[in-house]
Design an enzyme around this catalytic site. Structure first.
Site, short mmCIF file in Angstrom:
data_model
loop_
_atom_site.label_atom_id
_atom_site.label_comp_id
_atom_site.label_asym_id
_atom_site.label_seq_id
_atom_site.Cartn_x
_atom_site.Cartn_y
_atom_site.Cartn_z
N ASN A 1 -18.57 13.24 14.19
CA ASN A 1 -19.27 12.77 13.25
C ASN A 1 -18.69 13.43 12.00
O ASN A 1 -18.25 14.22 11.29
CB ASN A 1 -20.60 13.52 13.08
CG ASN A 1 -21.36 13.03 12.04
OD1 ASN A 1 -22.29 13.70 11.69
ND2 ASN A 1 -21.23 11.78 11.80
N ASN B 1 -23.95 8.85 2.90
CA ASN B 1 -23.58 7.97 3.85
C ASN B 1 -22.54 7.02 3.43
O ASN B 1 -22.20 6.77 2.52
CB ASN B 1 -24.88 7.56 4.36
CG ASN B 1 -25.92 8.29 4.97
OD1 ASN B 1 -25.62 9.30 5.74
ND2 ASN B 1 -27.16 8.51 4.45
N CYS C 1 -27.20 17.62 6.33
CA CYS C 1 -26.13 17.12 7.41
C CYS C 1 -25.80 18.15 8.25
O CYS C 1 -25.03 19.16 7.58
CB CYS C 1 -25.17 16.41 6.59
SG CYS C 1 -23.85 15.77 7.80
N GLY C 2 -26.33 18.45 9.42
CA GLY C 2 -26.00 19.55 10.30
C GLY C 2 -24.48 19.51 10.75
O GLY C 2 -23.87 20.61 10.55
N ASN D 1 -34.24 16.14 6.39
CA ASN D 1 -34.13 14.52 6.34
C ASN D 1 -34.88 14.00 7.60
O ASN D 1 -35.29 14.69 8.47
CB ASN D 1 -32.51 14.13 6.66
CG ASN D 1 -32.13 14.77 7.79
OD1 ASN D 1 -32.47 15.63 8.42
ND2 ASN D 1 -30.68 14.17 7.82
N HIS E 1 -36.52 11.94 10.71
CA HIS E 1 -35.87 11.63 12.09
C HIS E 1 -37.01 11.01 12.86
O HIS E 1 -38.13 11.71 12.87
CB HIS E 1 -35.39 12.84 12.82
CG HIS E 1 -34.04 13.47 12.05
ND1 HIS E 1 -32.79 12.93 12.57
CD2 HIS E 1 -33.78 14.31 11.31
CE1 HIS E 1 -31.79 13.64 11.77
NE2 HIS E 1 -32.61 14.41 10.88
N ASN F 1 -33.42 8.31 10.50
CA ASN F 1 -32.56 8.42 11.33
C ASN F 1 -33.26 8.19 12.95
O ASN F 1 -34.19 8.97 12.88
CB ASN F 1 -31.66 9.77 11.21
CG ASN F 1 -31.05 10.12 10.03
OD1 ASN F 1 -29.85 9.49 9.77
ND2 ASN F 1 -31.77 10.95 9.11
N GLU G 1 -27.54 6.76 12.95
CA GLU G 1 -27.99 7.35 11.59
C GLU G 1 -28.41 6.49 10.48
O GLU G 1 -27.84 5.43 10.18
CB GLU G 1 -26.94 8.08 11.02
CG GLU G 1 -26.63 9.46 11.86
CD GLU G 1 -25.63 10.44 11.08
OE1 GLU G 1 -25.63 10.41 9.88
OE2 GLU G 1 -24.80 10.89 11.82
N CYS H 1 -25.05 13.80 15.53
CA CYS H 1 -25.90 14.15 14.33
C CYS H 1 -26.25 15.41 14.59
O CYS H 1 -27.32 15.83 15.41
CB CYS H 1 -26.90 12.92 14.19
SG CYS H 1 -28.03 13.36 12.66
N THR I 1 -28.43 17.43 12.38
CA THR I 1 -29.78 17.46 12.25
C THR I 1 -30.79 16.68 13.30
O THR I 1 -31.73 17.10 13.52
CB THR I 1 -30.27 16.99 10.81
OG1 THR I 1 -29.67 15.56 10.75
CG2 THR I 1 -29.83 17.73 9.70
N GLY I 2 -30.03 15.66 13.80
CA GLY I 2 -30.46 14.96 14.82
C GLY I 2 -30.90 15.74 15.95
O GLY I 2 -31.99 15.60 16.61
N1 LIG Z 1 -27.58 10.18 7.89
C1 LIG Z 1 -28.28 11.14 7.38
C2 LIG Z 1 -27.27 12.11 6.77
C3 LIG Z 1 -26.41 12.77 7.87
C4 LIG Z 1 -26.91 13.62 8.84
C5 LIG Z 1 -25.65 14.16 9.77
N2 LIG Z 1 -24.51 13.15 10.35
C6 LIG Z 1 -26.03 15.41 10.41
O1 LIG Z 1 -25.08 15.72 11.15
O2 LIG Z 1 -27.28 16.03 10.56
C7 LIG Z 1 -29.52 10.75 6.39
O3 LIG Z 1 -29.42 9.85 5.78
O4 LIG Z 1 -30.48 11.40 6.49
#
Ligand SMILES: N[C@@H](CCC[C@H](N)C(=O)O)C(=O)O
Length: 284
Positions: free
Chosen positions: A13, A66, A75-76, A165, A167, A198, A216, A225, A227-228
């Site tokens: 990522n 993004n 963004c983790g 964010n 999910h 996401n 994402e 991702c 946070t995902g």
């Molecule tokens: N697309 C996400 C922001 C990025 C998240 C990321 N890649 C991660 O690693 O957490 C959003 O718009 O919330």
């Protein structure tokens, strides 16, 4: 305009990072700059742009844009890369420090060998689970767990988690069948998620391992991702598919993350981060 950058990735990522301790870019250019650096043909090629900036509330600050130029709040993978850069560039002096994000401050610990950071652990905070905190439209409930979610003619089951964010997590029998291309963008833009979402498809391998793929918000399919992955562990716990307070290995397309939702309600993420390149972007 010549803009110094570093490109880093966490499990594939990748983002272009600007060190705003050293140089500045005007606020009104950032969205356009994110789109331009991300372009694989005419730019550097990345999933977006991350700013590492001075902070009054923490040791260092991070902002994420993004690929489409929209700004995310967390963004983790970006946090792990920011932590590595902050330590190795001498922006922080200790191995334990704080990073400010648009969704709050996080605690970070870097593991170091020969002055190089090889692993980073981040306290990603407590997940926010109420419908309004995602945000997701509908009757306000404490959690949105395994709720029927009609998309076209299909009924899927969604568990919604905010890690700062939004999910939307869907469980599948096998990750190979995750309908990322077919449904990723449709769910991302579904009006039930007024700020977009996401989208994660997750297979429970056993009570210590998950397989994971992501679409994402603002960037499309990415290799990982952070946070995902945290949201996936929270969602699997809420659905009683894995036990709470246990470290889970999440297999993402770009590699593995270790994630734990602990007894006190905090989500911990451990993984690595890599520097790819450094140079100057010619911005017109
Ligand atoms: N697309 C996400 C922001 C990025 C998240 C990321 N890649 C991660 O690693 O957490 C959003 O718009 O919330």
């Amino acid at each position: 305009m010549e803009i110094p950058f570093i490109k880093m990735h966490g499990l594939g990522n990748s983002y272009v990072y600007l060190d705003l301790f050293k140089s500045q870019v005007a606020e009104e250019l950032l969205s356009d700059l994110a789109q331009k650096v991300s372009n694989v043909n005419t730019g550097i090629g990345s999933d977006g742009l991350i700013l590492i900036h001075p902070s009054e509330e923490a040791d260092v600050g991070m902002r994420i844009f993004n690929k489409d130029g929209s700004e995310g709040k967390n963004c983790g993978n970006g946090l792990r890369c920011t932590a590595k850069y902050a330590y190795e560039a001498g922006l922080v002096k200790n191995r334990i420090f704080q990073i400010e994000t648009k969704s709050g401050n996080v605690d970070v610990e870097v593991m170091v060998h020969n002055e190089k950071v090889y692993e980073i652990t981040i306290n990603m905070g407590r997940p926010r689970l109420s419908r309004s905190s995602i945000p997701m439209v509908g009757e306000e409930l404490e959690t949105v767990v395994n709720e029927p979610f009609k998309v076209g003619n299909q009924v899927l089951y969604v568990t919604a988690v905010s890690m700062g964010n939004p999910h939307a997590v869907f469980f599948v029998d096998t990750i190979a069948e995750a309908p990322l291309n077919e449904l990723g963008e449709i769910i991302e833009r579904d009006p039930r998620f007024p700020e977009g979402v996401n989208v994660e498809f997750v297979e429970v391998v056993n009570d210590r391992e998950l397989n994971f793929r992501v679409w994402e918000r603002g960037s499309g399919i990415t290799m990982a991702c952070g946070t995902g992955a945290c949201a996936a562990v929270v969602a699997a716990t809420l659905n009683q598919l894995i036990p709470k307070n246990q470290t889970i290995r999440v297999h993402l397309d770009g590699g593995d993350l270790m994630v734990k939702w602990d007894q006190a309600g905090f989500v911990w993420m451990t993984g690595n981060a890599e520097v790819v390149a450094a140079g100057t972007f010619h911005y017109v």
